[in-house]
Design a protein around this motif. Structure first.
Motif, PDB file in Angstrom:
ATOM      1  N   ASP A  82      66.005 171.054   6.388  1.00 17.91           N
ATOM      2  CA  ASP A  82      66.588 171.633   7.604  1.00 17.91           C
ATOM      3  C   ASP A  82      65.529 171.992   8.640  1.00 17.91           C
ATOM      4  N   ILE A  83      64.262 171.915   8.258  1.00 21.79           N
ATOM      5  CA  ILE A  83      63.188 172.217   9.213  1.00 21.79           C
ATOM      6  C   ILE A  83      63.025 171.038  10.160  1.00 21.79           C
ATOM      7  N   SER A  84      63.103 171.283  11.434  1.00 25.21           N
ATOM      8  CA  SER A  84      63.059 170.207  12.430  1.00 25.21           C
ATOM      9  C   SER A  84      61.637 169.701  12.627  1.00 25.21           C
ATOM     10  N   MET A  85      61.507 168.413  12.853  1.00 25.35           N
ATOM     11  CA  MET A  85      60.209 167.823  13.138  1.00 25.35           C
ATOM     12  C   MET A  85      59.758 168.246  14.534  1.00 25.35           C
ATOM     13  N   PRO A  86      58.495 168.596  14.729  1.00 24.37           N
ATOM     14  CA  PRO A  86      58.003 168.904  16.077  1.00 24.37           C
ATOM     15  C   PRO A  86      58.157 167.693  16.994  1.00 24.37           C
ATOM     16  N   LEU A  87      58.509 167.944  18.225  1.00 22.82           N
ATOM     17  CA  LEU A  87      58.671 166.847  19.186  1.00 22.82           C
ATOM     18  C   LEU A  87      57.358 166.083  19.358  1.00 22.82           C
ATOM     19  N   ALA A  88      56.232 166.796  19.271  1.00 25.66           N
ATOM     20  CA  ALA A  88      54.931 166.136  19.401  1.00 25.66           C
ATOM     21  C   ALA A  88      54.712 165.131  18.264  1.00 25.66           C
ATOM     22  N   SER A  89      55.166 165.484  17.049  1.00 24.22           N
ATOM     23  CA  SER A  89      55.039 164.562  15.912  1.00 24.22           C
ATOM     24  C   SER A  89      55.935 163.345  16.106  1.00 24.22           C
ATOM     25  N   CYS A  90      57.112 163.577  16.659  1.00 26.19           N
ATOM     26  CA  CYS A  90      58.022 162.471  16.945  1.00 26.19           C
ATOM     27  C   CYS A  90      57.415 161.541  18.005  1.00 26.19           C
ATOM     28  N   LYS A  91      56.772 162.128  18.989  1.00 24.67           N
ATOM     29  CA  LYS A  91      56.101 161.327  20.020  1.00 24.67           C
ATOM     30  C   LYS A  91      54.978 160.497  19.407  1.00 24.67           C
ATOM     31  N   LEU A  92      54.210 161.106  18.486  1.00 20.84           N
ATOM     32  CA  LEU A  92      53.139 160.384  17.801  1.00 20.84           C
ATOM     33  C   LEU A  92      53.709 159.249  16.961  1.00 20.84           C
ATOM     34  N   GLN A 125      54.259 153.414  16.275  1.00 25.02           N
ATOM     35  CA  GLN A 125      55.135 152.248  16.147  1.00 25.02           C
ATOM     36  C   GLN A 125      54.865 151.254  17.268  1.00 25.02           C
ATOM     37  N   SER A 126      54.646 151.781  18.471  1.00 18.51           N
ATOM     38  CA  SER A 126      54.349 150.914  19.614  1.00 18.51           C
ATOM     39  C   SER A 126      53.036 150.157  19.408  1.00 18.51           C
ATOM     40  N   ILE A 127      52.017 150.862  18.891  1.00 22.79           N
ATOM     41  CA  ILE A 127      50.725 150.219  18.635  1.00 22.79           C
ATOM     42  C   ILE A 127      50.868 149.144  17.563  1.00 22.79           C
ATOM     43  N   THR A 128      51.649 149.438  16.511  1.00 22.44           N
ATOM     44  CA  THR A 128      51.860 148.467  15.432  1.00 22.44           C
ATOM     45  C   THR A 128      52.550 147.212  15.959  1.00 22.44           C
ATOM     46  N   LYS A 129      53.566 147.400  16.802  1.00 30.32           N
ATOM     47  CA  LYS A 129      54.273 146.253  17.374  1.00 30.32           C
ATOM     48  C   LYS A 129      53.351 145.421  18.259  1.00 30.32           C
ATOM     49  N   ALA A 130      52.531 146.103  19.074  1.00 34.54           N
ATOM     50  CA  ALA A 130      51.606 145.381  19.950  1.00 34.54           C
ATOM     51  C   ALA A 130      50.566 144.615  19.135  1.00 34.54           C
ATOM     52  N   SER A 131      50.075 145.228  18.044  1.00 35.87           N
ATOM     53  CA  SER A 131      49.087 144.564  17.196  1.00 35.87           C
ATOM     54  C   SER A 131      49.690 143.337  16.523  1.00 35.87           C
ATOM     55  N   THR A 132      50.928 143.477  16.017  1.00 30.93           N
ATOM     56  CA  THR A 132      51.595 142.349  15.372  1.00 30.93           C
ATOM     57  C   THR A 132      51.830 141.219  16.359  1.00 30.93           C
ATOM     58  N   GLY A 167      50.808 168.875   7.576  1.00 31.78           N
ATOM     59  CA  GLY A 167      52.201 169.269   7.739  1.00 31.78           C
ATOM     60  C   GLY A 167      52.984 168.359   8.666  1.00 31.78           C
ATOM     61  N   THR A 168      52.291 167.654   9.569  1.00 31.20           N
ATOM     62  CA  THR A 168      52.980 166.750  10.491  1.00 31.20           C
ATOM     63  C   THR A 168      53.188 165.366   9.904  1.00 31.20           C
ATOM     64  N   THR A 169      52.554 165.072   8.780  1.00 29.68           N
ATOM     65  CA  THR A 169      52.650 163.725   8.214  1.00 29.68           C
ATOM     66  C   THR A 169      53.274 163.695   6.825  1.00 29.68           C
ATOM     67  N   VAL A 195      56.597 149.757  26.490  1.00 32.80           N
ATOM     68  CA  VAL A 195      56.310 151.113  26.964  1.00 32.80           C
ATOM     69  C   VAL A 195      57.585 151.772  27.493  1.00 32.80           C
ATOM     70  N   SER A 196      58.412 151.009  28.203  1.00 32.71           N
ATOM     71  CA  SER A 196      59.658 151.550  28.752  1.00 32.71           C
ATOM     72  C   SER A 196      60.592 152.020  27.644  1.00 32.71           C
ATOM     73  N   VAL A 197      60.675 151.238  26.573  1.00 32.97           N
ATOM     74  CA  VAL A 197      61.532 151.624  25.442  1.00 32.97           C
ATOM     75  C   VAL A 197      61.012 152.896  24.786  1.00 32.97           C
ATOM     76  N   GLU A 198      59.692 153.000  24.635  1.00 34.11           N
ATOM     77  CA  GLU A 198      59.095 154.193  24.014  1.00 34.11           C
ATOM     78  C   GLU A 198      59.381 155.442  24.844  1.00 34.11           C
ATOM     79  N   ILE A 199      59.171 155.363  26.155  1.00 31.97           N
ATOM     80  CA  ILE A 199      59.402 156.518  27.031  1.00 31.97           C
ATOM     81  C   ILE A 199      60.887 156.884  27.068  1.00 31.97           C
ATOM     82  N   SER A 200      61.739 155.863  27.144  1.00 30.38           N
ATOM     83  CA  SER A 200      63.187 156.117  27.200  1.00 30.38           C
ATOM     84  C   SER A 200      63.693 156.742  25.905  1.00 30.38           C
TER      85      SER A 200
END
Length: 286
Positions: free
Chosen positions: A141-151, A156-163, A130-132, A30-35
């Motif tokens: 050149d169109i920037s990804m929304p920060l919300a999509s980057c957060k998702l 990725q965090s959920i996948t790592k925890a599941s693995t 459009g977000t996926t 969680v710390s790595v994700e937030i950072s």
């Protein structure tokens, strides 16, 4: 320890099993994700210096993270450069509201009830796609929304925890009854009463006062199944949930089948149905 306090599980229950059941990822993860998310915001506001050492290296070699998002430095406007108009129906008869030649944006209050409006449903679906979807070459050149980057980071965090949970060396029974991290199932579990939640967690992890586990704890136990009284059948979690013939009718009423192939058949069963079956069986998990 927090998992034991939340669920009322036994102290012998593996922490990895409780973390998976309660959807509690490791603190380090969680710390790595937030950072990482904080570093992305600082980078896009030109407040980040990339270095090869220390915490500043958190974004290095991360090909999964976009080079830029739509995050930007907030700008304060003391005088609002726009006007909000809520015209009455009679005013629309005269003409469109607002100044002539002004740039106008309209809203119909779709946030309040968009499910009943076909056009809004289509717009929502296009926005989700459009977000996926992968960007076309001429749109790079169109920037990804920060919300999509957060998702993206969250998934990725959920996948790592599941693995991590699927490869765990502990929780043999729990990895069959709760094989993957499921937020909806965790929410359903936490909505149960304290006693029912404890009952479900203890039975699904096999850490309850039944059979060999009770023997390990020097607690009273039965050598054979207390329901079917078959002296050749060891009292166990597998026998209880899957094979006991004396519980077949109750299993059919609550779990949908008179017998289960193995404990993995419980992986999609709701916690409330499991609690109902344990109650009807009269097996005491405490």
């Amino acid at each position: 320890m927090s998992g034991v306090c939340i669920t009322g599980a036994m102290n012998t229950t593996p922490g990895e099993a409780l973390d998976a059941i309660l959807n509690l990822p490791p603190i380090k993860q969680v710390s790595v994700e937030i950072s990482t998310l904080a570093a992305i915001r600082l980078r896009d506001m030109n407040l980040w210096n990339d270095h090869q050492i220390g915490h500043s290296s958190i974004l290095l070699n991360r090909v999964d993270i976009p080079r830029k998002t739509d995050s930007c430095m907030p700008v304060e406007h003391l005088n609002t450069p726009f006007h909000i108009l809520i015209p009455r129906r009679e005013e629309w008869v005269i003409g469109p509201p607002g100044k002539t030649g002004a740039l106008s944006f309209y809203t119909d209050g779709s946030k309040l009830n968009s499910q009943d409006i076909p056009g809004n449903c289509i717009a929502d679906e296009l926005a989700r796609r459009g977000t996926t979807d992968i960007l076309l070459p001429d749109k790079e050149d169109i920037s990804m929304p920060l919300a999509s980057c957060k998702l993206l980071l969250l998934n990725q965090s959920i996948t790592k925890a599941s693995t991590r949970w699927q490869n765990a060396s502990v929780g043999r029974i729990a990895r069959q009854t709760w094989p993957y991290i499921d937020k909806a199932r965790t929410t359903a579990l936490c909505r149960l009463s304290r006693n029912d939640c404890s009952m479900v967690v203890r039975s699904l992890t096999g850490h309850w006062l039944v059979g060999t586990h009770a023997l390990r704890l020097n607690a009273p136990y039965n050598d054979f199944c207390r329901s079917c009284r078959d002296e050749e059948e060891e009292e166990s979690t597998e026998h209880f949930f899957c094979f006991c013939p004396a519980l077949s009718n109750r299993r059919l009423r609550t779990l949908g089948k008179p017998f289960l192939n193995d404990l993995s058949d419980l992986s999609c069963t709701t916690p409330s149905r499991i609690a109902r079956f344990v109650k009807l069986s009269n097996w005491t998990p405490f």
